[in-house]
Design a protein around this motif. Sequence first.
Motif, PDB file in Angstrom:
ATOM      1  N   SER A  15       0.815  -1.218   0.000  1.00 34.90           N
ATOM      2  CA  SER A  15       0.000   0.000   0.000  1.00 34.90           C
ATOM      3  C   SER A  15       0.850   1.270   0.000  1.00 34.90           C
ATOM      4  O   SER A  15       1.789   1.412   0.788  1.00 34.90           O
ATOM      5  CB  SER A  15      -0.927   0.026   1.216  1.00 34.90           C
ATOM      6  N   LYS A  16       0.481   2.196  -0.869  1.00 31.72           N
ATOM      7  CA  LYS A  16       1.158   3.488  -0.939  1.00 31.72           C
ATOM      8  C   LYS A  16       0.391   4.569  -0.164  1.00 31.72           C
ATOM      9  O   LYS A  16       0.798   5.731  -0.140  1.00 31.72           O
ATOM     10  CB  LYS A  16       1.326   3.918  -2.401  1.00 31.72           C
ATOM     11  N   SER A  17      -0.707   4.187   0.464  1.00 28.37           N
ATOM     12  CA  SER A  17      -1.514   5.169   1.189  1.00 28.37           C
ATOM     13  C   SER A  17      -0.737   5.902   2.284  1.00 28.37           C
ATOM     14  O   SER A  17      -0.919   7.117   2.446  1.00 28.37           O
ATOM     15  CB  SER A  17      -2.756   4.497   1.775  1.00 28.37           C
ATOM     16  N   PRO A  18       0.132   5.223   3.065  1.00 29.11           N
ATOM     17  CA  PRO A  18       0.894   5.971   4.076  1.00 29.11           C
ATOM     18  C   PRO A  18       1.779   7.059   3.483  1.00 29.11           C
ATOM     19  O   PRO A  18       1.929   8.132   4.076  1.00 29.11           O
ATOM     20  CB  PRO A  18       1.730   4.876   4.757  1.00 29.11           C
ATOM     21  N   LEU A  19       2.350   6.823   2.300  1.00 29.77           N
ATOM     22  CA  LEU A  19       3.156   7.848   1.630  1.00 29.77           C
ATOM     23  C   LEU A  19       2.295   9.052   1.248  1.00 29.77           C
ATOM     24  O   LEU A  19       2.693  10.204   1.432  1.00 29.77           O
ATOM     25  CB  LEU A  19       3.817   7.278   0.379  1.00 29.77           C
ATOM     26  N   ILE A  20       1.110   8.767   0.715  1.00 24.13           N
ATOM     27  CA  ILE A  20       0.229   9.846   0.266  1.00 24.13           C
ATOM     28  C   ILE A  20      -0.238  10.703   1.440  1.00 24.13           C
ATOM     29  O   ILE A  20      -0.078  11.926   1.451  1.00 24.13           O
ATOM     30  CB  ILE A  20      -0.985   9.264  -0.486  1.00 24.13           C
ATOM     31  N   HIS A  21      -0.820  10.062   2.428  1.00 22.02           N
ATOM     32  CA  HIS A  21      -1.351  10.802   3.575  1.00 22.02           C
ATOM     33  C   HIS A  21      -0.225  11.456   4.378  1.00 22.02           C
ATOM     34  O   HIS A  21      -0.385  12.582   4.878  1.00 22.02           O
ATOM     35  CB  HIS A  21      -2.179   9.871   4.460  1.00 22.02           C
ATOM     36  N   GLY A  22       0.903  10.762   4.489  1.00 23.52           N
ATOM     37  CA  GLY A  22       2.037  11.343   5.201  1.00 23.52           C
ATOM     38  C   GLY A  22       2.556  12.599   4.516  1.00 23.52           C
ATOM     39  O   GLY A  22       2.911  13.582   5.183  1.00 23.52           O
ATOM     40  N   PHE A  23       2.583  12.592   3.190  1.00 27.84           N
ATOM     41  CA  PHE A  23       3.011  13.768   2.417  1.00 27.84           C
ATOM     42  C   PHE A  23       2.083  14.946   2.690  1.00 27.84           C
ATOM     43  O   PHE A  23       2.531  16.066   2.951  1.00 27.84           O
ATOM     44  CB  PHE A  23       3.014  13.411   0.928  1.00 27.84           C
ATOM     45  N   TRP A  24       0.782  14.694   2.642  1.00 30.17           N
ATOM     46  CA  TRP A  24      -0.183  15.773   2.864  1.00 30.17           C
ATOM     47  C   TRP A  24      -0.126  16.294   4.298  1.00 30.17           C
ATOM     48  O   TRP A  24      -0.213  17.504   4.524  1.00 30.17           O
ATOM     49  CB  TRP A  24      -1.586  15.292   2.528  1.00 30.17           C
ATOM     50  N   LEU A  25       0.013  15.390   5.264  1.00 28.73           N
ATOM     51  CA  LEU A  25       0.105  15.826   6.667  1.00 28.73           C
ATOM     52  C   LEU A  25       1.314  16.742   6.872  1.00 28.73           C
ATOM     53  O   LEU A  25       1.227  17.771   7.543  1.00 28.73           O
ATOM     54  CB  LEU A  25       0.197  14.611   7.588  1.00 28.73           C
ATOM     55  N   GLU A  26       2.438  16.360   6.254  1.00 24.17           N
ATOM     56  CA  GLU A  26       3.658  17.162   6.380  1.00 24.17           C
ATOM     57  C   GLU A  26       3.487  18.523   5.707  1.00 24.17           C
ATOM     58  O   GLU A  26       3.877  19.552   6.269  1.00 24.17           O
ATOM     59  CB  GLU A  26       4.835  16.414   5.768  1.00 24.17           C
ATOM     60  N   GLN A  27       2.907  18.525   4.517  1.00 20.87           N
ATOM     61  CA  GLN A  27       2.728  19.783   3.789  1.00 20.87           C
ATOM     62  C   GLN A  27       1.824  20.751   4.544  1.00 20.87           C
ATOM     63  O   GLN A  27       2.037  21.965   4.515  1.00 20.87           O
ATOM     64  CB  GLN A  27       2.151  19.516   2.400  1.00 20.87           C
ATOM     65  N   LEU A  28       0.825  20.224   5.227  1.00 15.76           N
ATOM     66  CA  LEU A  28      -0.128  21.073   5.934  1.00 15.76           C
ATOM     67  C   LEU A  28       0.278  21.337   7.385  1.00 15.76           C
ATOM     68  O   LEU A  28      -0.381  22.110   8.079  1.00 15.76           O
ATOM     69  CB  LEU A  28      -1.522  20.421   5.902  1.00 15.76           C
ATOM     70  N   GLY A  29       1.355  20.687   7.839  1.00 17.10           N
ATOM     71  CA  GLY A  29       1.804  20.883   9.214  1.00 17.10           C
ATOM     72  C   GLY A  29       0.852  20.324  10.249  1.00 17.10           C
ATOM     73  O   GLY A  29       0.758  20.840  11.375  1.00 17.10           O
ATOM     74  N   ILE A  30       0.148  19.251   9.905  1.00 16.18           N
ATOM     75  CA  ILE A  30      -0.796  18.619  10.827  1.00 16.18           C
ATOM     76  C   ILE A  30      -0.078  17.555  11.646  1.00 16.18           C
ATOM     77  O   ILE A  30       0.609  16.681  11.086  1.00 16.18           O
ATOM     78  CB  ILE A  30      -1.975  17.984  10.064  1.00 16.18           C
ATOM     79  N   GLU A  31      -0.191  17.617  12.963  1.00 16.74           N
ATOM     80  CA  GLU A  31       0.427  16.637  13.855  1.00 16.74           C
ATOM     81  C   GLU A  31      -0.468  15.403  13.939  1.00 16.74           C
ATOM     82  O   GLU A  31      -1.388  15.315  14.763  1.00 16.74           O
ATOM     83  CB  GLU A  31       0.631  17.241  15.246  1.00 16.74           C
TER      84      GLU A  31
END
Length: 269
Positions: A15-31
């Motif tokens: 699954s590549k979902s952790p890469l996708i969501h992790g990228f977005w979380l980092e870009q938005l600065g969401i903890e």
Amino acid sequence: MTPYAEVIGDPIAQSKSPLIHGFWLEQLGIEADYRRAHVKPDELAGYFESRRGDPAWRGCNITLPHKEAALEFVEDRGGIRQSIGAINTVIRAEDGALIGTNTDAGGFYTPIAGLDLDGKHAVVIGAGGAARAILFALSKIGIGRVTILNRNVLKGAALLSSFGIKGDALALNAKLPPAALLVNASALGMVGQPPLEVDLSPLPEDAVVYDAVYSPLETGLLAQARARELDTVDGLGMLVGQAALAFELFFGAEPPRDRDEELRELLLA
């Protein structure tokens, strides 16, 4: 307590979902975190029971083979059982209930939104949870006819009937009709699965070939389509599209879709 969501399946390492969501979380600065969880079919009930009692858990995405079975363990407030018959996302509601929904249909449609498929003929390979979401989407955009290719022909025929779509169900090795759109909604061609063997020669030169498989990204089906110079859509389009809808449900923020090219490079690295 760090909030988190995750993706469940059997297997799950691909699954590549952790890469996708992790990228977005980092870009938005969401903890927050997004994880993988290997859940076998006989562990589904225990999985949802354990997450029900975890206040940090925001929800999960669901991949093979749980998209239909997971409906048994969550609430269906949106009538997904009757409309699509499969879920790929579960969220925790404000009242603590676990709610099943489906973002696959929207994710599938996004990359082909510019195509005129009204009254056209489509072929869908497979009859599982992903195929259900795809047929739901096709029924909403006015597809004229659908041919389902599946090992179990009766299951394919039942799917067409349940969505009120005209068409026919044929064996997996049947000759393709001259359709405008071919979609592989099966696991065939995925890493660890048998190849998808299909002759694309009956397709017209303006047909579009869409493979929902994303591991590998360059499947045998897409390679064959490109050799014929047909337009193609790879599995990342649907994957990122459905993930974007789920991300907002989990974390209450729209993902930065203006960074899609950067995300695609990350996924292909």
